[in-house]
Design a protein around this motif. Sequence first.
Motif, PDB file in Angstrom:
ATOM      1  N   VAL A   1      49.856  38.197  38.162  1.00  0.00           N
ATOM      2  CA  VAL A   1      49.513  39.107  39.238  1.00  0.00           C
ATOM      3  C   VAL A   1      48.160  38.686  39.826  1.00  0.00           C
ATOM      4  CG1 VAL A   1      48.477  40.768  37.636  1.00  0.00           C
ATOM      5  CG2 VAL A   1      49.163  41.503  39.918  1.00  0.00           C
ATOM      6  N   GLN A   2      48.072  38.723  41.136  1.00  0.00           N
ATOM      7  CA  GLN A   2      46.797  38.444  41.804  1.00  0.00           C
ATOM      8  C   GLN A   2      46.139  39.752  42.199  1.00  0.00           C
ATOM      9  OE1 GLN A   2      48.028  35.772  44.974  1.00  0.00           O
ATOM     10  NE2 GLN A   2      47.425  34.006  43.761  1.00  0.00           N
ATOM     11  N   LEU A   3      44.812  39.790  42.045  1.00  0.00           N
ATOM     12  CA  LEU A   3      44.059  41.009  42.308  1.00  0.00           C
ATOM     13  C   LEU A   3      42.976  40.715  43.331  1.00  0.00           C
ATOM     14  CD1 LEU A   3      43.635  42.047  38.574  1.00  0.00           C
ATOM     15  CD2 LEU A   3      45.303  42.975  40.197  1.00  0.00           C
ATOM     16  N   GLN A   4      42.853  41.584  44.310  1.00  0.00           N
ATOM     17  CA  GLN A   4      41.860  41.419  45.371  1.00  0.00           C
ATOM     18  C   GLN A   4      40.979  42.652  45.407  1.00  0.00           C
ATOM     19  OE1 GLN A   4      41.633  38.661  47.506  1.00  0.00           O
ATOM     20  NE2 GLN A   4      39.751  39.568  48.291  1.00  0.00           N
ATOM     21  N   ALA A   5      39.715  42.475  45.013  1.00  0.00           N
ATOM     22  CA  ALA A   5      38.768  43.595  45.003  1.00  0.00           C
ATOM     23  C   ALA A   5      37.982  43.641  46.307  1.00  0.00           C
ATOM     24  CB  ALA A   5      37.816  43.462  43.830  1.00  0.00           C
ATOM     25  N   SER A   6      37.638  44.841  46.730  1.00  0.00           N
ATOM     26  CA  SER A   6      36.838  45.015  47.949  1.00  0.00           C
ATOM     27  C   SER A   6      36.076  46.333  47.867  1.00  0.00           C
ATOM     28  CB  SER A   6      37.743  45.000  49.185  1.00  0.00           C
ATOM     29  OG  SER A   6      38.671  46.067  49.130  1.00  0.00           O
ATOM     30  N   GLY A   7      35.138  46.505  48.800  1.00  0.00           N
ATOM     31  CA  GLY A   7      34.428  47.772  48.890  1.00  0.00           C
ATOM     32  C   GLY A   7      33.000  47.748  48.403  1.00  0.00           C
ATOM     33  N   GLY A   8      32.551  46.616  47.874  1.00  0.00           N
ATOM     34  CA  GLY A   8      31.183  46.543  47.409  1.00  0.00           C
ATOM     35  C   GLY A   8      30.202  46.529  48.567  1.00  0.00           C
ATOM     36  N   GLY A   9      28.927  46.604  48.228  1.00  0.00           N
ATOM     37  CA  GLY A   9      27.897  46.575  49.259  1.00  0.00           C
ATOM     38  C   GLY A   9      26.556  46.984  48.715  1.00  0.00           C
ATOM     39  N   LEU A  10      25.636  47.181  49.642  1.00  0.00           N
ATOM     40  CA  LEU A  10      24.278  47.615  49.306  1.00  0.00           C
ATOM     41  C   LEU A  10      24.170  49.103  49.604  1.00  0.00           C
ATOM     42  CD1 LEU A  10      21.275  47.104  48.625  1.00  0.00           C
ATOM     43  CD2 LEU A  10      20.958  46.476  51.043  1.00  0.00           C
ATOM     44  N   VAL A  11      23.699  49.867  48.637  1.00  0.00           N
ATOM     45  CA  VAL A  11      23.609  51.315  48.811  1.00  0.00           C
ATOM     46  C   VAL A  11      22.367  51.835  48.108  1.00  0.00           C
ATOM     47  CG1 VAL A  11      25.002  51.818  46.755  1.00  0.00           C
ATOM     48  CG2 VAL A  11      24.968  53.443  48.641  1.00  0.00           C
TER      49      VAL A  11
ATOM     50  N   SER B   1      38.069  49.138  45.878  1.00  0.00           N
ATOM     51  CA  SER B   1      39.530  49.074  45.921  1.00  0.00           C
ATOM     52  C   SER B   1      40.001  47.762  45.311  1.00  0.00           C
ATOM     53  CB  SER B   1      40.030  49.159  47.368  1.00  0.00           C
ATOM     54  OG  SER B   1      39.638  50.365  47.975  1.00  0.00           O
ATOM     55  N   CYS B   2      41.155  47.818  44.677  1.00  0.00           N
ATOM     56  CA  CYS B   2      41.758  46.619  44.095  1.00  0.00           C
ATOM     57  C   CYS B   2      43.219  46.596  44.505  1.00  0.00           C
ATOM     58  CB  CYS B   2      41.629  46.642  42.583  1.00  0.00           C
ATOM     59  SG  CYS B   2      42.471  45.282  41.745  1.00  0.00           S
ATOM     60  N   ALA B   3      43.583  45.557  45.245  1.00  0.00           N
ATOM     61  CA  ALA B   3      44.962  45.404  45.698  1.00  0.00           C
ATOM     62  C   ALA B   3      45.684  44.413  44.786  1.00  0.00           C
ATOM     63  CB  ALA B   3      44.986  44.910  47.136  1.00  0.00           C
ATOM     64  N   ALA B   4      46.806  44.817  44.250  1.00  0.00           N
ATOM     65  CA  ALA B   4      47.597  43.950  43.377  1.00  0.00           C
ATOM     66  C   ALA B   4      48.733  43.303  44.166  1.00  0.00           C
ATOM     67  CB  ALA B   4      48.171  44.742  42.212  1.00  0.00           C
ATOM     68  N   SER B   5      49.108  42.111  43.736  1.00  0.00           N
ATOM     69  CA  SER B   5      50.137  41.357  44.449  1.00  0.00           C
ATOM     70  C   SER B   5      51.549  41.747  44.030  1.00  0.00           C
ATOM     71  CB  SER B   5      49.931  39.856  44.230  1.00  0.00           C
ATOM     72  OG  SER B   5      50.077  39.534  42.855  1.00  0.00           O
ATOM     73  N   ARG B   6      51.657  42.634  43.039  1.00  0.00           N
ATOM     74  CA  ARG B   6      52.960  43.086  42.599  1.00  0.00           C
ATOM     75  C   ARG B   6      52.907  44.564  42.258  1.00  0.00           C
ATOM     76  NH1 ARG B   6      53.997  42.579  36.310  1.00  0.00           N
ATOM     77  NH2 ARG B   6      54.596  44.703  36.809  1.00  0.00           N
ATOM     78  N   ASN B   7      54.060  45.123  42.029  1.00  0.00           N
ATOM     79  CA  ASN B   7      54.139  46.530  41.682  1.00  0.00           C
ATOM     80  C   ASN B   7      53.383  46.799  40.389  1.00  0.00           C
ATOM     81  OD1 ASN B   7      55.647  48.920  40.214  1.00  0.00           O
ATOM     82  ND2 ASN B   7      55.944  49.158  42.412  1.00  0.00           N
ATOM     83  N   ILE B   8      52.514  47.817  40.384  1.00  0.00           N
ATOM     84  CA  ILE B   8      51.675  48.071  39.224  1.00  0.00           C
ATOM     85  C   ILE B   8      52.256  49.113  38.276  1.00  0.00           C
ATOM     86  CG2 ILE B   8      49.603  47.458  40.522  1.00  0.00           C
ATOM     87  CD1 ILE B   8      48.906  50.439  40.650  1.00  0.00           C
ATOM     88  N   LEU B   9      53.419  49.617  38.610  1.00  0.00           N
ATOM     89  CA  LEU B   9      53.999  50.684  37.806  1.00  0.00           C
ATOM     90  C   LEU B   9      54.176  50.263  36.356  1.00  0.00           C
ATOM     91  CD1 LEU B   9      55.242  53.518  37.659  1.00  0.00           C
ATOM     92  CD2 LEU B   9      57.436  52.500  38.278  1.00  0.00           C
ATOM     93  N   GLY B  10      54.592  49.026  36.132  1.00  0.00           N
ATOM     94  CA  GLY B  10      54.889  48.574  34.778  1.00  0.00           C
ATOM     95  C   GLY B  10      53.731  47.906  34.055  1.00  0.00           C
ATOM     96  N   ILE B  11      52.574  47.860  34.678  1.00  0.00           N
ATOM     97  CA  ILE B  11      51.419  47.194  34.054  1.00  0.00           C
ATOM     98  C   ILE B  11      50.778  48.125  33.040  1.00  0.00           C
ATOM     99  CG2 ILE B  11      49.141  46.227  34.466  1.00  0.00           C
ATOM    100  CD1 ILE B  11      50.117  45.236  37.146  1.00  0.00           C
ATOM    101  N   ASP B  12      50.509  47.601  31.848  1.00  0.00           N
ATOM    102  CA  ASP B  12      49.986  48.435  30.768  1.00  0.00           C
ATOM    103  C   ASP B  12      48.637  49.057  31.110  1.00  0.00           C
ATOM    104  OD1 ASP B  12      51.238  46.221  28.158  1.00  0.00           O
ATOM    105  OD2 ASP B  12      52.193  47.907  29.178  1.00  0.00           O
ATOM    106  N   THR B  13      47.704  48.227  31.562  1.00  0.00           N
ATOM    107  CA  THR B  13      46.340  48.693  31.790  1.00  0.00           C
ATOM    108  C   THR B  13      45.753  48.002  33.009  1.00  0.00           C
ATOM    109  OG1 THR B  13      46.004  48.944  29.406  1.00  0.00           O
ATOM    110  CG2 THR B  13      44.041  48.945  30.778  1.00  0.00           C
ATOM    111  N   MET B  14      45.068  48.772  33.824  1.00  0.00           N
ATOM    112  CA  MET B  14      44.282  48.204  34.922  1.00  0.00           C
ATOM    113  C   MET B  14      42.907  48.832  34.884  1.00  0.00           C
ATOM    114  SD  MET B  14      46.929  47.716  38.064  1.00  0.00           S
ATOM    115  CE  MET B  14      45.811  46.530  38.840  1.00  0.00           C
ATOM    116  N   GLY B  15      41.941  48.122  35.436  1.00  0.00           N
ATOM    117  CA  GLY B  15      40.615  48.710  35.385  1.00  0.00           C
ATOM    118  C   GLY B  15      39.551  47.867  36.034  1.00  0.00           C
ATOM    119  N   TRP B  16      38.336  48.248  35.747  1.00  0.00           N
ATOM    120  CA  TRP B  16      37.157  47.617  36.334  1.00  0.00           C
ATOM    121  C   TRP B  16      36.158  47.249  35.243  1.00  0.00           C
ATOM    122  CZ3 TRP B  16      36.988  46.587  41.500  1.00  0.00           C
ATOM    123  CH2 TRP B  16      37.924  47.238  42.315  1.00  0.00           C
TER     124      TRP B  16
END
Length: 114
Positions: free
Chosen positions: A1-11, A20-35
């Motif tokens: 699975v490919q993961l694309q993170a976005s939303g960072g910046g200076l605050v 946000s993290c966009a996955a290249s496949r359906n995440i329903l069956g993935i055991d664990t996702m996180g940061w």
Amino acid sequence: VQLQASGGGLVQAGRSLRLSCAASRNILGIDTMGWYRQAPGKQRELVAIIARGSTTNYSDSVKGRFIISRDISKDMVYLQMNSLKPEDTGVYYCMSRNVGYTYWGQGTQVTVSS
């Protein structure tokens, strides 16, 4: 699975950001996702994870300030970061773990100024 993170910046400290993290496949069956995050000169550390049954786990340093969530219909995982502190600064990586395999996204920089 490919993961694309976005939303960072200076605050500024005390403000909020949503990653946000966009996955290249359906995440329903993935055991664990996180940061995870990595500050300069430090090892990569767990920030928050969400399991297949929507159970969540947070590091003590972000508990009560950050919220991890997922949208299965969009194959997205989010990290809402509130009351940001300078020590939250680092590169934030999206990850997924399934059947013993771990995948990492490219990272997004979060910088919190005091």
